[in-house]
Scaffold this motif. Structure first.
Motif, short mmCIF file in Angstrom:
data_model
loop_
_atom_site.label_atom_id
_atom_site.label_comp_id
_atom_site.label_asym_id
_atom_site.label_seq_id
_atom_site.Cartn_x
_atom_site.Cartn_y
_atom_site.Cartn_z
N ASP A 122 0.83 -1.21 0.00
CA ASP A 122 0.00 0.00 0.00
C ASP A 122 0.86 1.26 0.00
N HIS A 123 1.91 1.26 0.84
CA HIS A 123 2.78 2.44 0.90
C HIS A 123 3.52 2.65 -0.42
N LEU A 124 3.94 1.57 -1.05
CA LEU A 124 4.63 1.71 -2.33
C LEU A 124 3.68 2.24 -3.41
N SER A 125 2.44 1.77 -3.39
CA SER A 125 1.48 2.20 -4.41
C SER A 125 1.12 3.68 -4.26
N ARG A 126 1.22 4.20 -3.03
CA ARG A 126 0.86 5.61 -2.78
C ARG A 126 2.05 6.55 -2.93
N LEU A 127 3.24 6.00 -3.08
CA LEU A 127 4.44 6.83 -3.16
C LEU A 127 4.37 7.77 -4.37
N GLY A 128 4.54 9.05 -4.12
CA GLY A 128 4.50 10.05 -5.19
C GLY A 128 3.11 10.43 -5.63
N LYS A 129 2.08 9.84 -5.01
CA LYS A 129 0.69 10.14 -5.40
C LYS A 129 -0.10 10.66 -4.19
N ASN A 130 -0.30 9.74 -3.24
CA ASN A 130 -1.11 10.08 -2.06
C ASN A 130 -0.32 9.68 -0.81
N ASP A 131 0.87 10.28 -0.66
CA ASP A 131 1.81 9.81 0.37
C ASP A 131 2.01 10.81 1.51
N ALA A 132 1.10 11.77 1.66
CA ALA A 132 1.29 12.80 2.68
C ALA A 132 1.33 12.23 4.09
N ASN A 133 0.57 11.16 4.32
CA ASN A 133 0.51 10.58 5.67
C ASN A 133 1.51 9.44 5.88
N ILE A 134 2.35 9.16 4.90
CA ILE A 134 3.33 8.10 5.04
C ILE A 134 4.59 8.67 5.69
N THR A 135 4.94 8.15 6.85
CA THR A 135 6.17 8.58 7.52
C THR A 135 7.35 7.77 7.02
N TYR A 136 8.55 8.29 7.18
CA TYR A 136 9.80 7.63 6.79
C TYR A 136 9.77 7.23 5.30
N LYS A 137 9.36 8.20 4.48
CA LYS A 137 9.35 7.94 3.04
C LYS A 137 10.76 7.73 2.49
N GLN A 138 11.78 8.29 3.22
CA GLN A 138 13.15 8.15 2.72
C GLN A 138 13.58 6.68 2.64
N ILE A 139 12.93 5.83 3.43
CA ILE A 139 13.23 4.39 3.34
C ILE A 139 12.80 3.86 1.98
N LEU A 140 11.62 4.25 1.54
CA LEU A 140 11.10 3.76 0.26
C LEU A 140 11.89 4.32 -0.91
N THR A 141 12.32 5.59 -0.79
CA THR A 141 13.08 6.17 -1.90
C THR A 141 14.47 5.57 -2.00
N ALA A 142 15.00 5.07 -0.88
CA ALA A 142 16.34 4.46 -0.90
C ALA A 142 16.33 3.06 -1.52
N LEU A 143 15.16 2.40 -1.54
CA LEU A 143 15.09 1.03 -2.04
C LEU A 143 15.32 0.98 -3.55
N GLU A 144 16.07 -0.03 -3.98
CA GLU A 144 16.32 -0.25 -5.41
C GLU A 144 15.53 -1.44 -5.95
N ASN A 145 15.34 -2.45 -5.07
CA ASN A 145 14.66 -3.66 -5.55
C ASN A 145 14.17 -4.47 -4.36
N VAL A 146 13.15 -5.27 -4.60
CA VAL A 146 12.63 -6.22 -3.62
C VAL A 146 12.75 -7.61 -4.25
N ASP A 147 13.36 -8.54 -3.52
CA ASP A 147 13.62 -9.86 -4.10
C ASP A 147 13.51 -10.91 -2.99
N ASN A 148 13.83 -12.15 -3.34
CA ASN A 148 13.80 -13.26 -2.39
C ASN A 148 15.21 -13.66 -1.99
N TRP A 149 15.33 -14.33 -0.83
CA TRP A 149 16.56 -15.03 -0.48
C TRP A 149 16.44 -16.40 -1.13
#
Length: 798
Positions: free
Chosen positions: A108-135
């Protein structure tokens, strides 16, 4: 012989400053298209979630993800986005776990990033991410599994690590172990042993190939590894000693107690029996006696040091008690030593708890190494972590070997000849130190050569086998560091033997021959044979340092393990014979590629000169101090240098400073140590003059101080401070009587997590050697002793 004196204890100044700090916020990584970035990550999360659901799991609603990021990541606040941090697994990779509800929040937080993210705290964590993968399966395969593959037997044994969720007694940890153990039973996987520590959950299991495939796809598993191999390979050559004294005396009752954790000791050996205090087996179903020979060989060097010198003089005087803990046994099929079927980690915990906790042993020799576990540059694992933990818990000194490099086939090292390719392969990735050598709170010992004439070279005039290394140069088989974050390893080097290349067999110069070039040691099968044999290996360099440490403890019986480490390293230098063996191109390319000093990576701080190790003299004085320090503070030591030492006339003088501490450690962080304690050598007109540069309140007015006299210094403050035992040497030709010299000690806990694991006041030890050997009429000890007394009176008045 010059008169010798006890080393001098010194006291820190009353002044204690707060460390200079700056408010620091993790910077936000700037993204041009936040909405697009969030959409890309959300798609990757969906793919990762779909793959995670296909993986094997011992519980339904637990998923492990691998996050790749740029710059710095605010790890402690990942939970704000529904995922919980487990571990760092690389410079820009961290592992998290979550349930389905948490993953839905993350999405949900990723889908709202850059659109409806005013209430999302610690957005810098999401902007720092490059990829999501598995071990993945490949991530779970250890170096040994990748290199050797899985065993071909119908059933075989593996070591597996789970993700160390929370601390060992946390309910989530208990549930993870309960769930996984139940999963093993449900899949008919035999559990042999299990260890749970704060930063380590390890199982030893017996499996079929199909069951191994299940483990490699299991979401809770961090690593799958082959069982440890000791890596002990040696050749023998007997030395016949005809006569021994009629009776060899026992050590004094209150002498130091040294424990040899190895393959046991043959307590009937005439050179050992008077010094044996206890011989205990920790190998199930085996007697405590040594049937492999390795432990007896190590014990003889630990007890007597240089056995060649002792045999030449036929002088045998045990100075401390030996305790033996058998943790290795002889494999009847191969003749090699092997570990007990239970994990070596749990065996070590039991052995150290007994010998340190109940028998009062302060020094432990572990000449063992797991060739299946080379240091990967990121995490300290297995045995090394256990030693770091136990060293702190029991205040004991562990001395371990760096491990032997016997060459490899892929890539071929050496390609053609040990002799022709020496010393370039000493720094190759394949010869990196092996577990437990990366342990930071232990002393790791590499090997130097002594002899360079093969047995055939001594007997026959023709050329038979030639060695690459000369006397006091690195042994061709010694392994190199560094350890965590570039920490200097090995710490020390000592004589461990040599090898030679056969010169009369075409294309066979890559083979290694060692007869006649090893270390003299005791033969466990002496009845009807000889008392001595000859072996090469780093295993036999380590006990020489153990010997020196035990003699040091006899001199200073209240010394902590930190002080013993500081004193040992304080007297170490790179041997002159080794200084020029590496070419400038080799040194430069190694530094560019590894960001470390090639010479230090192979030889650490060097070999110990025992001239001032045990006692001071009028030309070389050792000062020592043991203290505690709070986080974010500086402590000051004014060196009691007499005016005559500070004379302006040209003459070589030397200052050696070393520090040791034993921090708490955590394997799920790349930083590994919870706190750093380090020192700087500085000068000034007075303490007040120096302390201004280390005053938190004046940090905007005065510059930060580094070491002074940097051109006279051997090791930079940055290079040495990466380890938990640190040293440098300053050489001077001219000094000034108007300047005072100070050692400033600083403590800095790791942000966020270090203070939680550390004590309010952490212990450390200092050792400082002041040398003035060109003085015709030296009275350095007397002058320094007087200066110390003056300083104490001045502090009392203040």
């Amino acid at each position: 012989m010059a008169e010798q004196y006890k080393h001098i204890k010194i006291t820190k100044e009353k002044l204690e400053n707060d460390r200079r700090t700056r408010d620091y916020n993790i910077p936000t990584f700037k993204r041009g298209d936040l909405a697009g970035h969030g959409q890309k990550l959300n798609q990757a999360l969906g793919n990762a979630f779909a793959q995670a659901k296909k993986q094997v799991s011992s519980v339904e609603d637990r998923f492990i993800l691998k996050l790749e990021y740029t710059g710095m990541l605010d790890i402690k606040n990942l939970i704000k986005h529904g995922v919980e941090f487990i571990s760092q697994e690389g410079n820009n990779i961290c592992i998290v776990f979550a349930n389905e509800a948490g993953l839905a929040k993350f999405s949900d937080h990723l889908s709202r990033l850059g659109k409806n993210d005013a209430n999302i705290t610690y957005k810098q964590i999401l902007t720092a991410l490059e990829n999501v993968d598995n071990w993945t399966r490949s991530d779970r395969e250890s170096w040994a599994v990748k290199f050797y593959g899985l065993p071909k037997n119908d059933t075989f044994r593996l070591d597996i690590e789970l993700w160390p969720v929370q601390s060992s007694r946390h309910p989530l940890r208990q549930k993870l172990i309960q769930d996984f153990t139940a999963w093993l039973r449900a899949n008919h996987i035999r559990q042999i042993d299990q260890v749970s520590l704060d930063s380590l959950i390890m199982y030893r299991v017996e499996v079929t190939l199909a069951q191994a495939d299940l483990l490699l796809e299991h979401t809770d598993i961090r690593y799958v590894d082959l069982l440890p191999k000791s890596g002990i390979n040696y050749s023998q050559m007997n030395f016949d000693i005809a006569k021994l004294p009629g009776e060899i005396s026992a050590p004094a009752e209150n002498s130091a107690r040294v424990c040899i954790l190895d393959s046991g000791i043959n307590t009937n050996h005439p050179l050992l029996r008077s010094a044996i205090a206890e011989n205990t087996s920790f190998v199930t179903g085996e007697e405590a006696e040594d049937d492999a020979g390795h432990g007896t060989a190590v014990a003889g060097i630990a007890l007597y040091g240089d056995l060649e010198a002792a045999a030449a003089s036929n002088y045998w005087k045990p100075e401390f008690w030996l305790y033996s803990g058998k943790i290795l046994s002889r494999d009847k099929d191969t003749g090699e030593t092997k570990y007990d079927e239970k994990t070596i980690e749990s065996t070590l915990e039991k052995a150290v708890a007994y010998f340190a906790g109940e028998q009062g042993c302060r020094i432990f020799n572990l000449s063992i190494g797991n060739t299946n576990s080379p240091y990967d540059g990121f995490h300290v694992k297995g045995i090394a972590y256990i030693l770091d933990k136990l060293a702190r818990e029991y205040d004991v000194l562990f001395i371990v070997s760096a491990g032997n490099f016997n060459g490899c086939e892929e890539p071929p090292i050496p390609k053609e000849s040990w002799r022709e390719e020496y010393p370039s392969y000493l720094s190759c990735p394949e010869s990196i130190i092996i577990d437990p050598a990366p342990a930071l709170n232990a002393i790791t010992v590499g090997s130097l050569a002594r002899h360079n004439a093969h047995e055939n070279e001594q007997k026959y005039p023709e050329i038979h086998a030639l060695t690459p290394a000369g006397e006091r140069q690195p042994s061709p088989f010694t392994r190199h560091g560094p350890s965590v974050k570039g920490a200097i390893k090995p710490d020390l080097v000592a004589t461990g033997g040599n090898i030679a290349s056969p010169m009369r067999t075409e294309g066979k110069q890559w083979q290694a021959e060692a007869r006649g070039m090893g270390v003299l040691c005791l033969n466990h099968e002496f009845i009807g044979r000889t008392l001595f044999k000859e072996i090469s290996g780093t295993s036999f360099a380590a006990p020489y340092i153990t010997h020196l440490a035990a003699r040091l403890l006899n001199e200073y019986p209240t010394a902590s393990a930190n002080l013993l480490r500081a004193m040992l390293v304080n007297q170490a230098s790179i041997p002159n014979e080794s200084v020029g063996i590496f070419t400038k191109n080799h040194i430069d390319s190694h530094k560019e590629e590894n960001k470390s000093d090639l010479q230090r990576d192979v030889m650490g701080y060097g070999a110990i000169d025992t001239d001032a190790l045990f006692r001071s003299s009028e030309s070389a004085v050792v000062l020592h101090s043991e203290n505690t320090i709070k986080n974010n503070t500086h402590q000051f030591f004014e060196l009691p240098l007499p005016e005559h030492f500070l004379r302006s006339q040209r003459a070589k003088r030397e200052l050696r400073v070393s520090l040791a501490h034993s921090p708490a450690v955590r394997t799920t962080r790349l930083d590994y140590v919870a706190t750093k304690i380090f020192f700087k050598l500085v000068k000034g007109k007075s303490l007040a003059d120096v302390e201004r540069s280390f005053n938190h309140d004046l940090q905007d007015e005065t510059k930060v101080r580094n070491d002074d006299a940097v051109t006279n210094r051997e090791i930079t403050s940055q290079a040495r401070s990466k380890g938990t035992v640190q040293a440098s040497i300053w050489s001077f030709k001219q000094l000034s009587p108007n300047v005072k010299w100070f050692v400033v000690v600083t403590r800095q806990d790791r942000p966020d997590w270090g203070a939680q694991m550390s004590l309010e006041e952490e212990a450390y030890a200092l050792a400082i050697t002041i040398t003035d050997r060109e003085n015709i009429e030296p009275q350095l000890y007397t002058q320094i002793q007087n200066r110390v007394q003056i300083q104490e009176r001045e502090r009392a008045r203040a």
